[in-house]
Design an enzyme around this catalytic site. Structure first.
Site, mmCIF file in Angstrom:
data_model
loop_
_atom_site.group_PDB
_atom_site.id
_atom_site.type_symbol
_atom_site.label_atom_id
_atom_site.label_comp_id
_atom_site.label_asym_id
_atom_site.label_seq_id
_atom_site.Cartn_x
_atom_site.Cartn_y
_atom_site.Cartn_z
ATOM 1 N N SER A 94 1.021 -0.732 0.012
ATOM 2 C CA SER A 94 0.291 0.366 0.352
ATOM 3 C C SER A 94 1.139 1.669 0.083
ATOM 4 C CB SER A 94 -0.945 -0.036 1.078
ATOM 5 O OG SER A 94 -2.292 0.732 0.900
ATOM 6 N N LYS A 112 -19.916 18.131 6.175
ATOM 7 C CA LYS A 112 -18.905 18.490 7.522
ATOM 8 C C LYS A 112 -19.310 16.895 8.494
ATOM 9 C CE LYS A 112 -16.335 21.162 9.447
ATOM 10 N NZ LYS A 112 -15.383 20.806 8.836
#
Length: 265
Positions: free
Chosen positions: A120, A172
């Site tokens: 990764s 948000k």
């Protein structure tokens, strides 16, 4: 009596000399000894190669940058061995490290080697090295991106915990762990994840160039983890070697006659 007086006067003179100049003589001997040691050390251990360590989950790049700076300060360093053993981490920090390696490799050869795991973000970080090698038991790849979070909504309901607050902006509270994500939030996160994933495998293609034998990202990416031998077949690495063999490869690339490693602080 005259003889003893002369002898005593001579002995007293010696003691007076020692008492007056002893500290000065000892100090000069110490300085000379330390100077000799420093001179011998400079002659015998002048470093020409260095090791970089990426053996931690990647959540920041500052500690790695400090290693890079200590190498850059030494003009005698002709090559770097990048030792990787990491499961990866944050995308941004991995890219920061990748860019540092790319810049360093443009000045002196950087050879990457993993004994166990280059996955990764740590693959992202090391892919700009001059060449990549792995121990035959190592795991390489996991080229993909994940965004996940637990959902504690049911647990909170059982124990009577309710969240309260105010926010401005539809997204948000995206990624909240206190409730199930809305469909619009899932779609937004998915688009963001796909964008970063496309950047990841596109950068791998650009970094590996013609060495990447698998031209379709579905073959070498998709979060798949590979053995060293399969990673070599795909072109994700350049060889399956031992540490000593990789050190010799770096030595040849750097053109140094005898390896003297820069000591780790």
């Amino acid at each position: 009596m005259q003889i003893f007086h002369v002898l005593w006067k001579g002995i007293k003179g010696i003691f007076d000399f020692i008492n007056t100049y002893f500290k000065v003589v000892v100090l000069l001997l110490i300085v000379l000894f330390l100077a000799t040691l420093a001179s011998d050390e400079e002659i015998e251990s002048k470093p020409n190669l260095a090791k970089l360590y990426l053996n931690f989950p990647i959540y920041e790049s500052e500690s790695f940058a400090a290693q890079i700076e200590s190498i850059k300060k030494n003009d005698d360093i002709k090559g770097v061995l990048l030792l990787i053993d990491s499961p990866g981490g944050a995308v941004g920090a991995s890219i920061e490290i990748a860019d540092m390696i790319k810049e360093l490799n443009e000045k002196i050869p950087v050879v990457a080697y993993t004994q166990s795991l280059m996955a990764s973000g740590s693959y992202y970080a090391g892919m700009y090295a001059h060449s990549i090698y792995a121990n035959r038991g190592a795991l390489v790849g996991s080229i993909g991106v994940i965004f996940s979070a637990p959902n504690f909504e049911e647990v909170m309901d059982k124990i009577g915990i309710k969240m309260q607050g105010v926010s401005a902006g539809e997204y948000k509270e995206i990624g909240s762990i206190t409730r199930k994500w809305k469909n619009t939030e899932k779609e937004f996160i998915n688009n963001l994840t796909q964008e970063q994933y496309q950047m990841f495998y596109s950068d791998v293609i650009a970094a590996r160039g013609e060495r990447l034998k698998a031209k379709n990202h579905l073959d070498f990416a998709e979060g798949k983890i590979f053995s060293a031998n399969n990673a070599l077949k795909l072109g994700l690495i350049d060889g399956v070697n031992s540490m000593s063999e990789v050190e010799k490869i770096l030595q040849n690339l750097s053109g140094v006659e005898e390896i003297v490693w820069l000591k780790k602080r």
